[in-house]
Write a protein that holds these residues in place. Structure first.
Motif: not given
Lengths: 330, 330
Positions: A87-89, A92, A107-108, A236, A238-240
């Protein structure tokens, strides 16, 4: 199917648990431990599923009342524990609170650290910590357990290796983290214990909430009876999980029983609250310039749970108290 | 006493190996696997030692020729692999080569990362890697295996938990490291495989070379038959094994079978050569501005060994070839 390990020796005793978590039955005749079941999942899984069907139908004469407090972690010790920060949020937010930029690559390219797979504890086990000054926090997460994953598997292939799903409390010692991250070698002393829900469930058990990659339900975390947050674990992320597994298997195979974690569940805006105190404190810092919520103290109680659409617990509850550990005399 | 695990299933088959590494005998009647022996070391160790004495005296009728190529890693899968970077002179050199300062704290606070304990491979197993572009390197190290270590143990207490000693090749993918360290979460994809010597030895086996904290003998690493280095593992080890163990056990207990590594052995000045190619390349960069020694290619062979005062191998040899791994079709 739902599985648990009752406390017994170093590896626990595998039991099949009824869908409503009221009854359990020994799986010893199929497999003595969850690890041994995972080692040979193709042959043990159908037999365990058949026993589960019998148990739910009330046809097991040896069934007994299921006691979550008698549970060890489903894998009391495992060979691999890779915890993401999917959950990159959340990442951040933590960076924003200390005035740092989030690198665009976050994010990647998944963030993953190797955790202490020999330090898994049960859902009702105490969280033993020597010092409150270490900044004791919980982190509520979703985890999946894989079977053997060949090196270089794509996310598409990795998806088929997810065998079990559950929740964990990734105990974190916040005040030990900055120095450890500063050394670039990852978390070590700052991530002492990981506790698990009483049961793990197979993906079929989760219905529409599991889409093969993410678990779409709120993850509830409470401190001393007060809900701290219930963000949706399916939002949210980001990576499953297939992406996390493929990341972990990039340069080598993963062995059956590998535990892959989502990292602290977190939603953009944190409107449903947070799954760790660090995030609560970051929000306070961003809003007012200072954190007012303290980390946990000895005697504090953390509960982590996930309810289905009917409000019934799926995996049972993590319910732990922080206790003051006394190290051995030097 | 010397112990090995012959390839068999997921956990190998425990054998006792003669001091000269010529003969072996099954330890199945005492313990089927090394992990199960370590789980109950107080009772298994005397029985294994008695069998070892019989074997060395030529009194085991079931003894057979010991074949290092039939060995798995002594613990083919383990619950905990913590690798230090205890020869700070090596870290200093690597930093110097890229023009970076070594933080002063690196001399007083051990660097440790969590490694992949489910990815242990045998002494003669191939090193499967998908791409040469990843920068394939070996790292020759000394490791110790502990029994259960209580959280908060001092180095003095930790010393008594060292049960077995051996050597490893901590395979490193150098070109994947900078990005991983940049994320601060530690090594993951960049540390795929760890291979072990055929046997592990109890401390008493090492005589004066083992002082309870460090192993005072040259560690020999060769590439394609050419000696790359033989630095003394007892010299310049800034953090000894008891200190590393106490560091790892600061906030939680360590389970029996925990593997603690020294990190690449390295001596100040590198006059006896190096235990990894990265160090060779750093020395070239410092001397001439550019590295000329390449990392390993497919087909390259690495050998790691340690000889006693008589020139006889103590643990047997790690002897591996790098092979081109083909991942599964997407």
């Amino acid at each position: 199917m739902k599985l648990a390990s009752l406390r017994s020796g170093r590896d626990g005793k595998l039991v099949v648990v009824s869908r409503d978590l009221n009854r359990a039955v020994s799986a010893a005749q199929i497999s003595p431990t969850l690890q041994s079941a995972l080692d040979d999942w193709t042959s043990t899984e159908p037999a365990l599923q058949a026993l589960y069907a019998q148990l739910n139908a009330g046809e097991c004469s040896e069934a007994f009342a299921f006691d979550p407090a008698a549970c060890a972690a489903p894998l009391p010790r495992a060979y691999h524990w890779a915890d993401g920060s999917a959950y990159v949020t959340h990442v951040e937010l933590v960076r924003k609170a200390r005035g740092a930029e989030l690198p665009e690559s976050f994010w990647t390219d998944p963030l993953v650290y190797m955790g202490a797979s020999d330090a898994f504890i049960g859902p009702h086990d105490d969280i033993d910590v020597e010092s409150e000054a270490w900044g004791i926090d919980f982190e509520a997460e979703v985890v999946v357990i894989t079977d053997d994953v060949p090196a270089g598997s794509s996310p598409e292939l990795a998806r088929d290796h997810i065998r079990l799903i559950g929740l964990v409390n990734d105990v974190s010692l916040r005040n030990l983290i900055p120095a450890e991250l500063g050394k670039q070698f990852g978390f070590y002393q700052s991530k002492p214990w990981t506790s698990f829900t009483p049961v793990l469930a197979t993906p079929d058990e989760l219905g529409d909430a599991w889409d093969g990659a993410r678990l779409h339900l709120p993850l509830r975390a409470s401190l001393n009876g007060k809900l701290i947050g219930a963000p949706d674990a399916g939002q949210d992320m980001t990576f499953d999980f297939p992406t996390l597994i493929a990341h972990c298997a990039k340069s080598r195979s993963l062995m059956a029983g590998t535990v892959i974690g989502s990292g602290t569940v977190s939603n953009v805006g944190s409107e449903q609250g947070s799954c760790c105190l660090a995030e609560v404190r970051c929000l306070e810092i961003i809003a007012t310039g200072a954190a007012t919520t303290p980390f946990m103290s000895f005697g504090d109680r953390v509960e982590i749970d996930m309810l289905d659409a009917n409000g019934t617990t799926i995996f049972g509850k993590i319910d732990q108290v922080v206790t003051h550990y006394q190290p051995p005399e030097k």
